[in-house]
Design a protein around this motif. Structure first.
Motif, PDB file in Angstrom:
ATOM      1  N   ARG B 300      -7.166  -8.207  -1.217  1.00 34.41           N
ATOM      2  CA  ARG B 300      -7.737  -8.544  -2.466  1.00 34.41           C
ATOM      3  C   ARG B 300      -7.893  -7.693  -3.559  1.00 34.41           C
ATOM      4  O   ARG B 300      -7.581  -7.940  -4.904  1.00 34.41           O
ATOM      5  CB  ARG B 300      -9.246  -9.507  -2.324  1.00 34.41           C
ATOM      6  CG  ARG B 300      -9.565 -10.273  -3.423  1.00 34.41           C
ATOM      7  CD  ARG B 300     -11.239 -10.252  -3.724  1.00 34.41           C
ATOM      8  NE  ARG B 300     -11.426  -8.990  -4.158  1.00 34.41           N
ATOM      9  CZ  ARG B 300     -11.314  -8.696  -5.605  1.00 34.41           C
ATOM     10  NH1 ARG B 300     -11.082  -9.546  -6.367  1.00 34.41           N
ATOM     11  NH2 ARG B 300     -11.582  -7.456  -5.968  1.00 34.41           N
ATOM     12  N   HIS B 301      -8.344  -6.508  -3.120  1.00 36.77           N
ATOM     13  CA  HIS B 301      -8.568  -5.422  -4.135  1.00 36.77           C
ATOM     14  C   HIS B 301      -7.412  -4.995  -4.722  1.00 36.77           C
ATOM     15  O   HIS B 301      -7.232  -3.884  -5.667  1.00 36.77           O
ATOM     16  CB  HIS B 301      -9.625  -4.499  -3.740  1.00 36.77           C
ATOM     17  CG  HIS B 301      -8.917  -3.622  -2.661  1.00 36.77           C
ATOM     18  ND1 HIS B 301      -9.267  -3.791  -1.506  1.00 36.77           N
ATOM     19  CD2 HIS B 301      -8.473  -2.414  -2.711  1.00 36.77           C
ATOM     20  CE1 HIS B 301      -8.742  -2.830  -0.596  1.00 36.77           C
ATOM     21  NE2 HIS B 301      -8.259  -2.062  -1.281  1.00 36.77           N
ATOM     22  N   THR B 303      -4.550  -6.993  -5.501  1.00 39.12           N
ATOM     23  CA  THR B 303      -3.972  -8.041  -6.196  1.00 39.12           C
ATOM     24  C   THR B 303      -3.743  -7.694  -7.702  1.00 39.12           C
ATOM     25  O   THR B 303      -4.633  -7.114  -8.212  1.00 39.12           O
ATOM     26  CB  THR B 303      -4.648  -9.643  -5.932  1.00 39.12           C
ATOM     27  OG1 THR B 303      -5.830  -9.246  -6.594  1.00 39.12           O
ATOM     28  CG2 THR B 303      -4.505  -9.832  -4.548  1.00 39.12           C
ATOM     29  N   ALA B 306      -7.121  -8.770  -9.270  1.00 35.39           N
ATOM     30  CA  ALA B 306      -8.040  -7.569  -9.243  1.00 35.39           C
ATOM     31  C   ALA B 306      -7.783  -6.650 -10.302  1.00 35.39           C
ATOM     32  O   ALA B 306      -8.721  -5.963 -10.945  1.00 35.39           O
ATOM     33  CB  ALA B 306      -8.139  -6.897  -7.681  1.00 35.39           C
TER      34      ALA B 306
END
Lengths: 321, 321, 321, 321
Positions: B300-301, B303, B306
């Motif tokens: 997620r971090h 993407t 992000a």
């Protein structure tokens, strides 16, 4: 004497990527004692290494970086798998070429065909396009083979590009020398023996290892390199090589500055073994460059003394006071 | 149409490491539109790339990993220097060999000479030692050249080892097929054009860069790799290559999973540019494997979202409340 | 004028951890304009910060490191949660103590009781044991409160340990000065306002952030610190603080050298936001030390220019040529 | 029995940050055998630790994180310098407060003054503002001292906030209990002895070290943390503390999960000793939480077995075959 170093044993027998007169033989002749020892050419890196594994010879000289005769990837792969081997020396050979000609050729303008190894042709291409633009390249299995074909009674080709060594050792007419496009190029060769006692540390050594990548995730390579960096160990070569088993399966072939008898290298290797237990050690051996410059500067905290003090301190903690 | 992608332009002209019938031409034929386009063989990787640089052709197909015809190091070095180039596609070709014979040969026992490229010979050596132990290897400048020599009126050799393609396209008699020692091997080729618009991101892409090592100190390579790892970017290939200028001067040739249009790759490249401003970008292009498996999993971090949120937050801090 | 800086506004109103005469007030008086502004003491760090949040005052001066009056952890925790706040200045105050006495005391030998804050007592304990060994410590809510109690008609205690400021501003008899055990100690205070426009970068600045630990795994803290280290940003303070929500839930309170208007800091903060989106920015403000020495040395690859060039290069790659 | 563990020795004598009835004594009573041992209160953390150093007592219980009575920074600094000490146990005490009143007070509305330690007041402030808004805070040197003052004949104050322990052990009237604002808060205490034999590893242990920062450059802290992260050792607390010698001179106080008898911790400590030889080891001791959850998960490559295999492998390399 160690059977693996093979450097000063009267009975040592060497093989090399042949035939006679190649740069690889030139590299072998740099090994002390090799000039007087029995030298057997091999037709491929694999067969040279097999002779070592089977005990047929003491050691094999093979190219490992930037070779004129080819075989670099072959060497990396061949020593990474199969029976264990150990690099006991490395040799740097300046790569310089001469143009030799068959009987009857005396001027560049007469040359129509040049028989040589493709890698040698590639390295003299600029010179050839300028000086013998009408000459056609004919591939030979080695630079020496191409050159020696000129000595045959009805030589099929006019000229060849080869090492100065083959020209010296045979009755070959040198028409031009220093025809390489990139003056100053060198090729690195290694002498490979069976695992045995290590050459002693000189202060300017290299250690070669093969490290299967434990897992294909971002940072897996980082974890490997941290093992070196955390101990101040510098790398001089790194290559990812496909294992050949499945696409995306890699191993790393690495040369690092230092000797396993030095604490920082031993500690780095122990760290590598933890994260990749199938690591293969391919030897610690003197660097070909033995100058002050090549001697790695070791920060105080990476010296053998710092390691010894640190481990003594931890032992003291564990033992209580 | 982009001059660099050259994939579906009726007027596109391609070159490849020839001659016709090599695995490199087989790779080129996988490019949409190439089968109907003009295809010009080149005799070396360097000359193929020069044709691209000079505008003579749209793009060149060259081997970049594990090639049968050689040229891998040559390719890495050739695209790392000189006029800027851009990889626009990669192709994987399964490497499988056939044994073709001259007129008059009908059994293995009759074969005395085999003309082929040294790399092909190396990959079929085990089969040859077992099945045609008395046959002698004769080097050819390519597998196709060796095979085609069998069609000459007074063919000098008995057999050749070549790609299925050259056998199909010429009246060559196939005596055996699938003779490679290592079934399942593939070679990776890249299509190289001039810098231009990038192929769009597919979600499963690669980016190739050439990074001069800024300083030869422990951890210099680590600093480079941290730029990738810190953004969750995985590498699929890394090689240190000597610059050829002085011993110990290296650059890194790297393939990384992702596209420069993705924020994590753009951020990694920006970080690399800061520490090695002479970095050379060689393209973002679709991975040859377009399966779900080849699609990198992005935390997620890492993407695009992000990154966008992080930069918006920092802009807010700078702008006041 | 920015509502948050509050440094030179005639209408600015300040609060501080009181009462009047504490080291915290001494810190506030160092702020330009504060001497002439309205200054309201607060009885706790929390109440001081609440006055800022509610708009009752412009800014609050509170201790943040090594305080004599206590409140350091309280300050770290109070600004880490609740309504957003912003540090706009930091002040270093040398910590030196005077011994003041009530009417009638003229010699050390007469002193039986010393009323002061426990932290002040701790910092003068060595002196007290040597010079007034029979004196008993009586806790006061602040050094100033202890000192002022000596002015009451029937002063209950004989002496107090307090700041020079409270002695100057009140009719207190100083019997000894410089009685602190550790000469040269300083306490760090910060001026806290509401989020607003940032003080401009001076080249020697600090940035304070609060970073919730995203996950309790080995290396989580490393990932955070790498964001700073990768951009050459040095830390001057780091503390893990329990969130108070559950044991083992931590946040990090960090001071880093640099200003968010500098590219390396902005890039580090963006990286931190990606891995810990709940990060709280507490301000960029001039370092209290504005010497050449305090100015961080910024490597070429971490300058604003290097960042600008890197981002321009990446934009160029994306846009095509 | 080890003189340092002092946990079940009939002759053990303990001190603690007093007076009797504080949360620190409550922590001490959790140590097996302490309830029946001699317990001597100390008036400061420093004096408690001095009693240990001088041999006057077996061990001292002092707060180390989030204390109600203060003393946390004092503890960190006191054990970081001076004669060597060793933490032998840690204890977590839930922090809950009771409101005790003097004779004659029976309702909240009667309370005008509350004598307690400032830290306790801070933790019950919300409750006080709501329930006894007119009551004034009077600082006491400890919660116990404030509470016991209510038992004096002419008690000067109406109420006190203190630990349940002091209320139980003295004839104090409890008007309300559980008045803390933040239910569920705990304080961490450590039992400190002289260096001696270590408590055995339990599988859920902590190790505390004090690490002077070797150099103030970006990444110095990173290098320290890498030593832990590279061996999969997680930290539960980290604090930078000024050395007090000059501004900008820091040490790090760190709690890490694991025991020095475990290979990964021993290896991490050895790495730390190399880069900061003045590192101080403050003990390996059982975690206060002994649940399955608190047991760190150790990746295969960080197990004692992986370390043993790695070192055996390196020894083999050095010894030759």
């Amino acid at each position: 004497m160690s059977p693996s170093s093979g450097s000063d044993d009267a009975a040592a027998v060497y093989t090399y990527l042949g035939p006679a007169g190649t740069f690889t033989e030139a590299a072998l002749l740099r090994i002390p004692g090799a000039a007087d020892a029995e030298r057997v050419p091999s037709t491929s890196v694999n067969s040279a290494l097999e002779k070592v594994r089977s005990g047929g010879v003491t050691a094999a000289m093979v190219p490992i970086e930037n070779s004129v005769e080819g075989g670099v990837s072959a060497t990396l792969d061949a020593i990474a798998t199969g029976g264990a081997l150990q690099i006991v020396a490395e040799v740097l050979v300046p790569i310089t070429f001469v143009l030799v000609v068959r009987d009857g050729i005396t001027e560049l303008g007469q040359i129509r065909t040049v028989a040589t190894h493709g890698h040698a042709w590639a390295q003299c291409r600029g010179w050839a396009e300028e000086n013998i633009p009408r000459a056609e390249f004919v591939p030979a299995s080695s630079t020496a083979a191409g050159a020696l074909s000129l000595l045959e009674p009805d030589a099929a080709y006019d000229a060849s590009i080869c090492s100065p060594l083959v020209a010296e050792e045979n009755p070959l007419a040198v028409l031009r020398s220093g025809i390489e496009d990139n003056a100053g190029a060198v090729t690195r060769f290694v002498l490979v023996g069976r695992p045995g006692s290590l050459p002693p540390a000189t202060g300017s050594d290299k250690t070669t290892v093969v490290i299967p990548l434990p897992e294909d995730h971002p940072g897996a390579l980082m974890e490997i390199l941290e093992q070196f960096a955390a101990r101040g160990v510098n790398l001089s070569r790194i290559e990812s090589r496909p294992t050949g088993q499945k696409m995306g399966d890699y191993f790393f072939s690495v040369d690092a500055h230092g000797h396993v008898d030095e604490a920082r290298m031993a500690d780095a290797l122990a760290g590598l073994h933890r994260i990749s237990p199938a690591i293969r050690f391919l030897g610690s051996y003197p660097s070909a460059e033995q100058s002050e410059v090549s001697r790695p500067s070791v920060a105080r905290h990476n010296t053998d003394e710092a390691f010894a003090q640190a481990h003594a301190w931890v032992r003291g903690l564990r033992g209580g006071s």
